[in-house]
Design an enzyme around this catalytic site. Structure first.
Site, PDB file in Angstrom:
ATOM      1  N   SER A   1     -12.880  20.923  33.476  1.00  0.00           N
ATOM      2  CA  SER A   1     -12.590  21.158  32.057  1.00  0.00           C
ATOM      3  C   SER A   1     -11.801  22.444  31.911  1.00  0.00           C
ATOM      4  O   SER A   1     -11.892  23.352  32.751  1.00  0.00           O
ATOM      5  CB  SER A   1     -13.893  21.266  31.268  1.00  0.00           C
ATOM      6  OG  SER A   1     -13.661  21.680  29.936  1.00  0.00           O
TER       7      SER A   1
ATOM      8  N   TYR B   1     -22.215  25.142  29.685  1.00  0.00           N
ATOM      9  CA  TYR B   1     -21.211  24.124  30.030  1.00  0.00           C
ATOM     10  C   TYR B   1     -20.069  24.751  30.829  1.00  0.00           C
ATOM     11  O   TYR B   1     -19.654  24.212  31.862  1.00  0.00           O
ATOM     12  CB  TYR B   1     -20.680  23.461  28.765  1.00  0.00           C
ATOM     13  CG  TYR B   1     -19.644  22.392  29.035  1.00  0.00           C
ATOM     14  CD1 TYR B   1     -19.995  21.199  29.661  1.00  0.00           C
ATOM     15  CD2 TYR B   1     -18.314  22.576  28.669  1.00  0.00           C
ATOM     16  CE1 TYR B   1     -19.051  20.223  29.924  1.00  0.00           C
ATOM     17  CE2 TYR B   1     -17.360  21.602  28.924  1.00  0.00           C
ATOM     18  CZ  TYR B   1     -17.736  20.424  29.548  1.00  0.00           C
ATOM     19  OH  TYR B   1     -16.785  19.460  29.809  1.00  0.00           O
TER      20      TYR B   1
END
Length: 267
Positions: A147, A160
């Site tokens: 990501s 995250y």
């Protein structure tokens, strides 16, 4: 493995987290290229629908396996079944993962542990077992979905981002280890994608609206990923704006903190 001009026809593409979202779209794009698609996820009812559509798109058999990647015993069992039922894996796409936006001081650490077991350890469990077999054949391609959050952390993404930083670090070292064995490792770093990922990650339901100009289309991202299969691409970063911001974040720390903490803080 193969030249860029070749196709995926009859290549076995194994995708984790493929019942919905980006993983589902990757499965369809690979099937369109003639691949033998193997999908896995926890939600077996949805997974069977993906399998059936892949068969329609490819006119070849597709395979579905229920799998929670956070359970190493399940991983061993399913990968053994894949080798026995389908055969060797040409391309592995580690897509399984989830996120949750919450400030570090109030984050539920049980959720944090679960996130690392899925996003990081699960990816490692699957990769190791598949890579061992690829190493024996001296060919293969491993694609890890990380990501932009693993490039540039922002508020409310502490856990995250940490998990995706770990994926990028693991992938970078793995790439160097496997290069002599003719196994490619590609890290994909997308920004926000319009999928059901945000049903869990963003309880407010407003994040995608706030970053509308940067939201990626899942089919477009999937198409880019499939186009790279079998090629020695190091990274795929999308969208261009976040790729540039990520470089500023590294090269110019003060500007990077402004970008991460103010301009791109939309959670």
């Amino acid at each position: 493995m193969r030249k860029k001009t070749d196709t995926l026809k009859n290549k076995v593409v194994f995708i984790t987290g493929a019942s919905t979202g980006l993983g589902e779209k990757i499965a369809y794009e690979a099937a369109k290229k003639g691949a033998i698609v193997v999908v896995s996820a926890r939600r077996e009812d949805l997974l069977l629908q993906v399998k059936e559509k892949c068969e329609q798109l490819s006119s070849k058999p597709a395979f579905a396996f229920g799998l929670d990647v956070s359970d190493p015993e399940q991983v061993k069992k399913v990968i053994t079944e894949i080798y026995q039922t389908v055969g060797t894996v040409d391309v592995l796409v580690n897509n399984a993962g989830f996120g949750h936006f919450e400030e570090a001081l109030t984050f539920d650490m049980d959720v944090a542990e679960r996130m690392f077991r899925v996003n990081v350890l699960g990816l490692m469990y699957v990769t190791q077992l598949v890579a061992i077999e690829m190493a024996e054949r001296h060919q293969g391609h491993i694609i890890n979905i990380a990501s932009q959050a693993g490039k540039m952390a922002t508020p409310k993404s502490t856990i995250y981002s940490a998990s995706k930083f770990a994926v990028i670090g693991y992938s970078n070292a793995l790439r160097l280890e496997l290069k002599p064995l003719n196994i490619f490792v590609t890290t994909v770093n997308p920004g926000p994608i319009e999928t059901n990922f945000f049903d869990i990650a963003d309880e407010s339901g407003t994040y995608l609206e706030k970053v509308g100009h940067m939201v990626l289309n899942a089919e477009v991202v999937a198409g880019r990923i499939v186009s790279l299969m079998g090629t020695p691409r190091r990274e795929l970063n999308m969208p261009a704006l976040l790729e540039i911001a990520g470089k500023f974040y590294t090269l110019f720390p003060r500007i990077g903190d402004y970008l991460a903490g103010d301009l791109f803080n939309n959670k």
